[in-house]
Design a protein around this motif. Structure first.
Motif, PDB file in Angstrom:
ATOM      1  N   UNK A  10       0.827  -1.211   0.000  1.00 50.03           N
ATOM      2  CA  UNK A  10       0.000   0.000   0.000  1.00 50.03           C
ATOM      3  C   UNK A  10       0.860   1.259   0.000  1.00 50.03           C
ATOM      4  N   UNK A  11       1.928   1.265   0.803  1.00 50.80           N
ATOM      5  CA  UNK A  11       2.799   2.442   0.864  1.00 50.80           C
ATOM      6  C   UNK A  11       3.534   2.656  -0.455  1.00 50.80           C
ATOM      7  N   UNK A  12       3.999   1.572  -1.069  1.00 50.16           N
ATOM      8  CA  UNK A  12       4.690   1.700  -2.351  1.00 50.16           C
ATOM      9  C   UNK A  12       3.757   2.231  -3.430  1.00 50.16           C
ATOM     10  N   UNK A  13       2.535   1.728  -3.450  1.00 47.72           N
ATOM     11  CA  UNK A  13       1.555   2.201  -4.432  1.00 47.72           C
ATOM     12  C   UNK A  13       1.232   3.670  -4.208  1.00 47.72           C
ATOM     13  N   UNK A  14       1.093   4.068  -2.940  1.00 54.00           N
ATOM     14  CA  UNK A  14       0.823   5.475  -2.619  1.00 54.00           C
ATOM     15  C   UNK A  14       2.002   6.354  -3.031  1.00 54.00           C
ATOM     16  N   UNK A  15       3.227   5.855  -2.837  1.00 57.66           N
ATOM     17  CA  UNK A  15       4.413   6.612  -3.254  1.00 57.66           C
ATOM     18  C   UNK A  15       4.414   6.843  -4.760  1.00 57.66           C
ATOM     19  N   UNK A  16       4.083   5.812  -5.507  1.00 52.55           N
ATOM     20  CA  UNK A  16       4.034   5.949  -6.965  1.00 52.55           C
ATOM     21  C   UNK A  16       3.016   7.013  -7.362  1.00 52.55           C
ATOM     22  N   UNK A  65       2.131   9.577  -5.577  1.00 54.27           N
ATOM     23  CA  UNK A  65       2.555  10.899  -5.120  1.00 54.27           C
ATOM     24  C   UNK A  65       3.770  11.435  -5.871  1.00 54.27           C
ATOM     25  N   UNK A  66       4.761  10.564  -6.109  1.00 57.81           N
ATOM     26  CA  UNK A  66       6.027  11.065  -6.668  1.00 57.81           C
ATOM     27  C   UNK A  66       6.485  10.328  -7.919  1.00 57.81           C
ATOM     28  N   UNK A  67       5.677   9.407  -8.427  1.00 56.43           N
ATOM     29  CA  UNK A  67       6.097   8.642  -9.589  1.00 56.43           C
ATOM     30  C   UNK A  67       7.306   7.792  -9.266  1.00 56.43           C
ATOM     31  N   UNK A  68       8.369   7.937 -10.015  1.00 56.35           N
ATOM     32  CA  UNK A  68       9.594   7.179  -9.761  1.00 56.35           C
ATOM     33  C   UNK A  68      10.588   7.959  -8.909  1.00 56.35           C
ATOM     34  N   UNK A  69      10.161   9.102  -8.379  1.00 53.48           N
ATOM     35  CA  UNK A  69      11.042   9.919  -7.563  1.00 53.48           C
ATOM     36  C   UNK A  69      11.207   9.382  -6.154  1.00 53.48           C
ATOM     37  N   UNK A  70      12.008  10.105  -5.354  1.00 48.78           N
ATOM     38  CA  UNK A  70      12.242   9.686  -3.970  1.00 48.78           C
ATOM     39  C   UNK A  70      10.981   9.918  -3.135  1.00 48.78           C
ATOM     40  N   UNK A  71      10.641   8.928  -2.308  1.00 51.52           N
ATOM     41  CA  UNK A  71       9.412   9.007  -1.490  1.00 51.52           C
ATOM     42  C   UNK A  71       9.752   8.999  -0.007  1.00 51.52           C
ATOM     43  N   UNK A 119       5.640  12.501   1.958  1.00 49.32           N
ATOM     44  CA  UNK A 119       4.759  12.189   0.831  1.00 49.32           C
ATOM     45  C   UNK A 119       3.647  11.213   1.199  1.00 49.32           C
ATOM     46  N   UNK A 120       3.972  10.281   2.100  1.00 54.33           N
ATOM     47  CA  UNK A 120       3.014   9.245   2.490  1.00 54.33           C
ATOM     48  C   UNK A 120       3.041   9.085   4.005  1.00 54.33           C
ATOM     49  N   UNK A 121       1.867   9.071   4.598  1.00 54.15           N
ATOM     50  CA  UNK A 121       1.733   8.803   6.032  1.00 54.15           C
ATOM     51  C   UNK A 121       0.927   7.521   6.200  1.00 54.15           C
ATOM     52  N   UNK A 122       1.425   6.616   7.068  1.00 50.38           N
ATOM     53  CA  UNK A 122       0.711   5.375   7.342  1.00 50.38           C
ATOM     54  C   UNK A 122       0.774   5.078   8.839  1.00 50.38           C
ATOM     55  N   UNK A 123      -0.102   4.198   9.288  1.00 53.19           N
ATOM     56  CA  UNK A 123      -0.204   3.937  10.718  1.00 53.19           C
ATOM     57  C   UNK A 123      -0.822   2.571  10.964  1.00 53.19           C
TER      58      UNK A 123
END
Length: 312
Positions: free
Chosen positions: A122-128, A130-136, A197-201
């Protein structure tokens, strides 16, 4: 029967109410014991319940399975039926994959290892997104310091991201599985961290507290410049997933687990056979990850519980 549950959090109360509803339906007298996150208190509560001699069955949400095993074995030796909630009864290693346990008449839950993996997905998908292939930059809010299941999942995710330089994984101070405590922790954190970029809990109630903090701090708009991932599948957060404010939440099913636990204990007390293992996760009705894709494909999905601790 007796139910021994974790704490007075919404999740804990939902597990209690699910058990109470099923007990009432079956005509079972159910006494409740809240350990308030204290394994020693839970052990004492179970021992005291055994001593009374009044209970035929225990529904146990164990806070520290290895430490509780001797008292549970005492209960079993006295003829008390014991069913176990959430995870495989045993050590953290044994809980990694949901398996049958000789200690428990039946186990209803899911695998801890899969929880970590699903969070990473889920976090990886959210990163994509938010930032595409950039740093997350990911910020993660655990529930309790040194709580065994929190610790093992945090360690697994930390190790996973350590080997992936495209991500920064920051672990925040614990939110105590409480909405107001999480708000305070998140307000301090997001005041000094402006590039997340991504917050999870580990809890939907903590996600709700963090989103309130973001509004107070400013600079963050959930669903826009930060993706929010909750954990629990509570009604309120599922509704936020539908609107796009929250990216996803992972599924927990305290009410469903308790309904099945009480049902199987009642069957066992009445001489019926019961399944020794039940994985609560089901791709159609109780999914591991609840996002917009799932909700679009399953428009009739009903969340298991609410942030007020009620059945969904």
């Amino acid at each position: 029967m007796a139910i021994f549950y974790y704490n007075p959090s919404p999740y804990g109360i939902a597990s209690l109410k699910g058990a109470q509803q099923e007990a009432a339906k079956l005509g079972v007298q159910l006494d409740a014991f809240d350990a308030n996150n204290n394994p020693q208190l839970q052990s004492t509560q179970i021992q005291d319940a055994i001593t009374t001699g009044k209970y035929k069955a225990f529904w146990v949400w164990g806070l520290d399975d290895p430490a509780l095993t001797p008292v549970i074995n005492t209960a079993i030796s006295k003829g008390i039926k014991v069913a176990c909630a959430d995870y495989t009864w045993g050590t953290l290693t044994e809980q990694n994959v949901l398996t049958a346990s000789p200690t428990c008449l039946t186990t209803v839950g899911q695998s801890i290892g899969a929880e970590s993996t699903n969070l990473e997905l889920a976090m990886n998908s959210a990163c994509t997104k938010q930032v595409g292939s950039g740093h997350c930059n990911i910020a993660f809010l655990p529930g309790l310091a040194n709580y065994p299941t929190d610790t093992v999942r945090i360690n697994a995710m930390t190790a996973y991201y350590k080997g992936r330089p495209n991500y920064t994984f920051k672990v925040m101070p614990p939110g105590q599985y409480d909405q107001s405590d999480s708000q305070a922790v998140a307000q301090t954190f997001f005041t000094s961290n402006k590039n997340i970029n991504v917050f999870a809990t580990f809890g939907d109630q903590m996600a709700a507290g963090a989103m309130t903090a973001m509004k107070l701090v400013g600079g963050y708009t959930p669903g826009k410049n930060i993706a929010i991932i909750g954990y629990g599948g509570a009604t309120e957060i599922v509704n936020e997933v539908k609107t796009g404010t929250v990216y996803a939440t992972l599924g927990l099913y305290p009410v469903s687990e308790s309904v099945l636990g009480i049902q199987y204990l009642n069957d066992a007390v009445n001489g019926k056979s019961v399944p020794n293992l039940v994985n609560i996760i089901n791709a159609d009705t109780r999914p591991a990850i609840i996002d917009q894709t799932f909700l679009t494909q399953h428009p009739n999905f009903v969340p298991d519980w609410t942030l007020e601790g009620n059945p969904g």
